[in-house]
Design a protein around this motif. Structure first.
Motif, PDB file in Angstrom:
ATOM      1  N   UNK A 881       0.777  -0.969  -0.328  1.00 13.25           N
ATOM      2  CA  UNK A 881       0.113   0.148   0.140  1.00 13.25           C
ATOM      3  C   UNK A 881       0.475   1.022   0.002  1.00 13.25           C
ATOM      4  N   UNK A 882       2.103   1.353   0.210  1.00 18.47           N
ATOM      5  CA  UNK A 882       2.941   2.247   0.706  1.00 18.47           C
ATOM      6  C   UNK A 882       4.209   2.934  -0.693  1.00 18.47           C
ATOM      7  N   UNK A 883       4.416   1.728  -1.234  1.00 18.76           N
ATOM      8  CA  UNK A 883       5.021   1.398  -2.304  1.00 18.76           C
ATOM      9  C   UNK A 883       3.803   2.139  -3.519  1.00 18.76           C
ATOM     10  N   UNK A 884       2.367   1.577  -3.722  1.00 16.38           N
ATOM     11  CA  UNK A 884       1.237   1.809  -4.494  1.00 16.38           C
ATOM     12  C   UNK A 884       1.302   3.731  -3.923  1.00 16.38           C
ATOM     13  N   UNK A 891       4.140   9.544 -10.893  1.00 10.01           N
ATOM     14  CA  UNK A 891       3.775   9.632 -11.784  1.00 10.01           C
ATOM     15  C   UNK A 891       4.511   9.455 -12.591  1.00 10.01           C
ATOM     16  N   UNK A 892       5.597   8.320 -13.125  1.00 12.06           N
ATOM     17  CA  UNK A 892       6.332   7.254 -14.458  1.00 12.06           C
ATOM     18  C   UNK A 892       5.655   6.537 -14.810  1.00 12.06           C
ATOM     19  N   UNK A 893       5.632   6.669 -16.372  1.00  8.34           N
ATOM     20  CA  UNK A 893       5.447   5.602 -17.340  1.00  8.34           C
ATOM     21  C   UNK A 893       5.236   3.945 -16.985  1.00  8.34           C
ATOM     22  N   UNK A 894       6.585   3.521 -15.662  1.00  7.08           N
ATOM     23  CA  UNK A 894       6.263   2.418 -15.043  1.00  7.08           C
ATOM     24  C   UNK A 894       5.636   2.025 -14.454  1.00  7.08           C
ATOM     25  N   UNK A 895       4.807   2.993 -13.582  1.00  7.45           N
ATOM     26  CA  UNK A 895       4.293   3.530 -12.285  1.00  7.45           C
ATOM     27  C   UNK A 895       2.251   3.032 -12.716  1.00  7.45           C
ATOM     28  N   UNK A 896       2.781   3.835 -14.360  1.00  9.57           N
ATOM     29  CA  UNK A 896       1.807   3.431 -15.381  1.00  9.57           C
ATOM     30  C   UNK A 896       1.348   2.347 -15.409  1.00  9.57           C
ATOM     31  N   UNK A 897       1.889   1.051 -15.795  1.00 12.12           N
ATOM     32  CA  UNK A 897       2.510   0.325 -16.319  1.00 12.12           C
ATOM     33  C   UNK A 897       1.449  -0.612 -15.128  1.00 12.12           C
ATOM     34  N   UNK A 901      -1.365  -2.711 -15.525  1.00 12.02           N
ATOM     35  CA  UNK A 901      -0.998  -4.143 -14.962  1.00 12.02           C
ATOM     36  C   UNK A 901      -2.023  -5.459 -13.987  1.00 12.02           C
ATOM     37  N   UNK A 902      -2.524  -4.296 -12.884  1.00 10.32           N
ATOM     38  CA  UNK A 902      -3.177  -4.211 -11.423  1.00 10.32           C
ATOM     39  C   UNK A 902      -4.555  -4.673 -12.159  1.00 10.32           C
ATOM     40  N   UNK A 903      -5.068  -3.395 -12.726  1.00  6.58           N
ATOM     41  CA  UNK A 903      -6.419  -3.522 -12.901  1.00  6.58           C
ATOM     42  C   UNK A 903      -6.563  -4.774 -13.754  1.00  6.58           C
TER      43      UNK A 903
END
Length: 996
Positions: A881-884, A891-897, A901-903
């Protein structure tokens, strides 16, 4: 550390008074054998009696003995009485009204026939010194043994009766009650024959305590029955009160090796007329007491010609002094360079029911060594000037430990290395240079030897400047001083770590000089990797916490509070730099102590409320020790209980209220760090769970200056909350266990104050450590946390090492950490450690990833390929939860991906495979690619791609059939943006060749 500084010369001052008096009265010259003034006694009021032989105006040239009185407070000399003949007075005392003078005269009966010296005869006289015609009475006491006389002093002076103690060595002690009558306006004479009372039968040693009006004596008593019966020495005490009322207070069996003195053996008396007892040349024994109930019997084992056990000097091989011998290494003082001797002394600590045995080995052989036992505050000082000084922490307030053992041989290298300047040259007699006792900093060996072989007698304290000693051989008065500069040098260069810890304990609990404390820690910071540094930090935390508690609570509570980090009642030794053991301390139990059960009110027979005196405190203390063995609170139990509670919370899951609170704090720090780091942090209000009374005391801000931003405020770190709660609970239960019922009601408030003192002292130590290196850093007063990408320095790395040891010892001792320390410490670790080593520190729990630090990482570390990899490795160490939340902030592309993937995973995975959606963040780092863009271009979301549209429509349909009312719907627009960006930027294939 300990210096004897010459204050004055009582004999010279008395001689000047005699010379001035002769000039004023124009007395004729006397023969060459006229004696110089001799000091005889010091009364309870501090007045010193002295005697000299001189002619008078009415003696027609005959020499008469004069008795003078010196008032050390007024610095005034007076003639008290003149005897009409010349006698040799060896003991003298004047009553409180200065109307009677008792004195002992020594006569020698020479045998002219045998041409041999005859027997010494001691005779006691009593003189009326205020009568118009002086009368001298003999008490009909003539003995071959020494006779000491001493008047009792009452609280209120009486002109009706005086009381005289007459001590006949090895025979008895008598009390003379002398009725007084007034003749004329000022004259007071004896009204009747004295009434006598026998106090003590045969005794072999005695000591008169003029200040407290006590008589200590040693006698032999029969102990045991039948075949086990034996004659053993015992020390007893008679306490005197108003109007000569007295009680036998206690009886203490001597269990250390005491010589069996034959009653028929001849005694050798010394010329130490100021001795407070019988001046036996071969018996060095002293009783030392304090008003708080401390009672010590000090004894030096000496070679005696009239006892059964005799010791010969220990012969050892001669050691070479080396190519460059120092004055300390040359044994020019000994009778033979090959002969050395050991000195053994014993301290019977009645209040602890223990006997301390000290042994000093390898001293140059001499039969004249005589130790000096005295108080230095509440430390018992055992001193042999020129060779060693031991400061023994044996008071009733503390269990014996942390003794300071200082020797000339152990400090020899200090002088050889040139770290200290040798003081006390013979070229500066007029300035009275200090004589360093413990390290033998004496440039002239003769003066060193003369002090070590003479008898120094403690004078009553005439000023708060320190203890004074009188040298009977020269008449000089030496005052004890503590050389703080020498203490610092000893702290640096002492060989044994126990001595260094004892010196720090002395400074923390006795001097409490924070300038000196800072200097000692500056020396420690020069050798940070030393294993002694964490132990000395622990000593600081516990000792200063005790000192803070000491100002507020009474003795009953303080005896349950820990005062040192070392073990008590544990042996101690001292070694030289060559590894040779030169001193050792050990303990043995004391079997029994017989003490009177009467209270102070019963003994003094006073009306109204009477407080406890020393004997009451000692009796209560011994009773507590006998009924229940008291134990001080231990921090080790706190750590073990904290570990147990942490395991229980882990088994309960991460949904506890404590975890939610920590997460909320992490989120607030993560999102609010930018506004906080741009300004100075104002002091936060105190934690409402703590008592602020200890925070209102004067802090050492004048020494340390303003605290850095991360230390401002009084709150503590979240990870310290559990240890504090456990400490409070355990300490409260510990108080309830040992306190009396009427005192248990304040157990909660005491525990609350103890926690507040811990918080204060932990913050103070952190500020002290930062002050050693922090002011040298360029960002100290600018930012809450330093910029993580700026280059670091050696000073910053040393500060990180200091903080690392501070963090470890706080965790080990369960002391609280300041709120901002965790983030600052982690930032220092990131700046000074390699990435792999930093991550190892995080994995092992030494460094903690706080919200403030993570916000600083996201702000300072650039999104280069290496920076993205480092950020991902750090974020992957956080809970999911803290990492998310960090990914959302980044807000980096790796975060968006990751979120896409999670959704998708949640949408297409059925209920039996829900664990698939909880893929670890560490695995995600291998799926990521290096990216340089900081955000997804908005125009990609507008691009129409039929295959993707069909797939998203399928996902939306599946999600609508599975989704409950509490779940969030799929963000189709977000998934489209991520998919199109990935297809355009990261796919290596030409999509135009694909047949859709």
């Amino acid at each position: 550390m300990i210096e004897l500084r010459k204050v004055c010369n009582i004999v010279v001052d008395a001689a000047d008074f005699v010379a001035q008096r002769r000039r004023e009265k124009r007395l004729p010259a006397t023969a060459n054998d006229t004696e110089h003034p001799r000091i005889l006694n010091q009364e309870k009021n501090g007045n010193i009696l002295f005697t000299w032989d001189d002619v008078t105006q009415s003696s027609k040239g005959a020499i008469c003995t004069h008795v003078g009185l010196y008032d050390p407070i007024k610095k005034k000399h007076d003639v008290l009485w003149i005897y009409n003949q010349r006698v040799h007075i060896v003991s003298c005392s004047v009553n409180q009204g200065k109307s009677l003078l008792a004195f002992t005269v020594l006569n020698r009966e020479d045998s002219l026939a045998a041409k041999l010296p005859g027997k010494d005869i001691y005779t006691v006289f009593l003189a009326e010194i205020q009568a118009t015609s002086t009368r001298v009475f003999s008490l009909n006491l003539e003995r071959q043994q020494f006779i000491k006389v001493q008047f009792l002093y009452d609280i209120q002076e009486s002109d009706r009766e005086s009381h005289l103690i007459v001590m006949l060595h090895r025979e008895s002690v008598g009390l003379y009650h002398i009725k007084l009558g007034r003749v004329g306006e000022k004259g007071v004479v004896m009204r009747d024959q004295p009434r006598t009372e026998q106090l003590i039968k045969r005794f072999f040693w005695c000591q008169w305590d003029a200040v407290h009006q006590r008589l200590y004596y040693l006698h032999y008593v029969k102990r045991g029955e039948g075949e086990r019966a034996r004659i053993a020495p015992s020390v007893s005490c008679v306490q005197f009160y108003q109007n000569s009322q007295h009680d036998n207070i206690l009886d203490i069996p001597i269990e250390f090796p005491f010589p069996h003195i034959k009653s028929t053996s001849k005694v050798q008396y010394s010329n130490d007329n100021l001795d407070c007892g019988i001046p036996d040349s071969y018996l060095n024994m002293v009783v030392l007491t304090l008003a708080n109930g401390t009672f010590c019997i000090c004894y030096q084992k000496m070679e005696t010609p009239y006892t059964i056990d005799r010791r010969s000097p220990v012969k050892r091989s001669k050691k070479s002094p080396g190519p460059n011998p120092s004055p300390l290494s040359v044994h020019s003082l000994s009778e033979s360079d090959e002969e050395t001797t050991d000195i053994n002394y014993y301290i019977c600590m009645v209040h602890h029911a223990k006997t301390l045995h000290g042994c000093v080995t390898g001293l140059p052989y001499s039969r004249k060594y005589r130790l000096i036992f005295s108080w230095h505050g509440d430390y018992l000082m055992v001193m042999l000037p020129g060779h060693f000084v031991h400061l023994l922490n044996v008071g009733i307030e503390f269990e014996p430990c942390q003794h300071i053992l200082l020797h000339d041989r152990s400090i020899d290298s200090v002088l050889r290395n040139g770290d200290l300047k040798v003081t006390g040259s013979r070229e500066s007699h007029d300035t009275s240079p200090p004589i360093i006792v413990d390290v033998s900093v004496l440039s002239v060996a003769a003066e060193k030897m003369s002090l070590s072989n003479t008898s120094l007698h403690e004078l009553q304290r005439d000023s708060p400047a320190g203890i004074s000693f009188y040298d009977n051989r020269t008449g000089e008065v030496w005052r004890v001083h503590v050389n703080m500069e020498m203490l610092v040098q000893l702290f640096i260069h002492c060989y044994m770590s126990t001595t260094r810890a004892a010196l720090l304990h002395y400074v923390l609990t006795r001097t409490r000089d924070f300038f000196l404390i800072k200097r000692l820690f500056e020396m420690l910071s020069n050798d940070i990797p030393s294993c002694e540094v964490p132990a000395l930090m622990a000593e600081f935390l516990i000792a200063t916490t005790y000192s803070s508690m000491r100002r507020q609570f009474d003795r009953e509570i303080l005896k349950l509070v820990p005062f040192t980090a070392s073990d008590t009642f544990r042996g101690q030794f001292e070694k030289s730099y060559e590894g040779e053991r030169i001193a050792r301390i050990s303990y043995s139990p004391l079997a029994c102590v017989n003490i009177a059960s009467k209270s102070a009110k019963d003994r003094t027979q006073k009306r109204g409320s009477v407080g406890d005196d020393m004997w009451d405190i000692l009796r209560h203390h011994l009773r507590w020790m006998q009924l229940e063995e008291l134990h001080r609170f231990s921090h080790k139990s706190v750590k073990s209980l904290c570990e147990t509670r942490a395991k229980d919370l882990k088994l309960m899951g991460e949904s506890s209220q404590g975890t939610k609170t920590e997460d909320q704090l992490f989120f607030s720090c993560l999102h609010g760090h930018k506004s906080r780091s741009s300004r100075s942090v104002s002091p936060a209000p105190g934690n409402p769970n703590f008592s602020n009374s200890s925070m209102k005391r004067v802090r050492p801000d004048s020494v340390l200056g303003t605290a850095p931003p991360f230390l401002q405020g009084n709150s503590i770190a979240e990870l310290s909350q559990m240890p504090l709660d456990v400490t409070k609970d355990l300490f409260t239960s510990h108080l309830f266990k040992y306190l009396r019922k009427e005192a248990r009601s304040k157990g909660q408030s005491v525990a609350k104050e103890y926690i507040a003192c811990q918080v204060q002292q932990s913050r103070q130590l952190c500020h002290l450590l930062w002050n050693l290196r922090g002011p040298l850093l360029p960002y100290t007063d600018l930012d809450f946390l330093p910029n993580l990408t700026d280059p670091s320095s050696d000073d910053e790395y040393e500060l990180f090492q200091l903080f690392e040891r501070y963090y470890q010892i706080c965790q080990e001792m369960s002391f609280p950490l300041p709120q901002g320390f965790i983030s600052y410490f982690t930032a220092l670790g990131y700046r000074n450690l390699s990435t792999s080593l930093f991550l190892q520190y995080v994995d092992h729990g030494v460094l903690n990833l706080t919200g403030e630090f993570m916000a600083q990482v996201l702000a300072d570390v650039r999104d280069t390929p290496e920076g993205v990899r480092v950020k991902q490795q750090i974020i992957s160490r956080l809970p999911q939860n803290l990492a998310e939340e960090c990914y959302r902030e980044w807000n980096h592309p790796v975060c968006q991906r990751y979120f896409a993937l999670k959704q998708v995973s949640q949408a297409i995975t059925d209920s039996s495979n829900q664990q698939e959606s909880k893929r670890s963040l560490s695995d995600l780092s291998y799926m990521a690619r290096d990216r340089s863009e900081s955000s997804i271009s908005g125009n990609l979301s507008e691009t129409s791609f039929p295959p993707l549209s069909s797939f998203l429509h399928y996902l939306e349909k599946m999600d609508s059939s599975k989704r409950s009312s509490s779940q969030n719907p799929l963000d189709i627009s977000f998934l489209a943006d991520v998919a199109l960006y990935h297809t355009k930027k990261e796919n290596k294939y030409d999509m135009s060749t694909v047949n859709f």
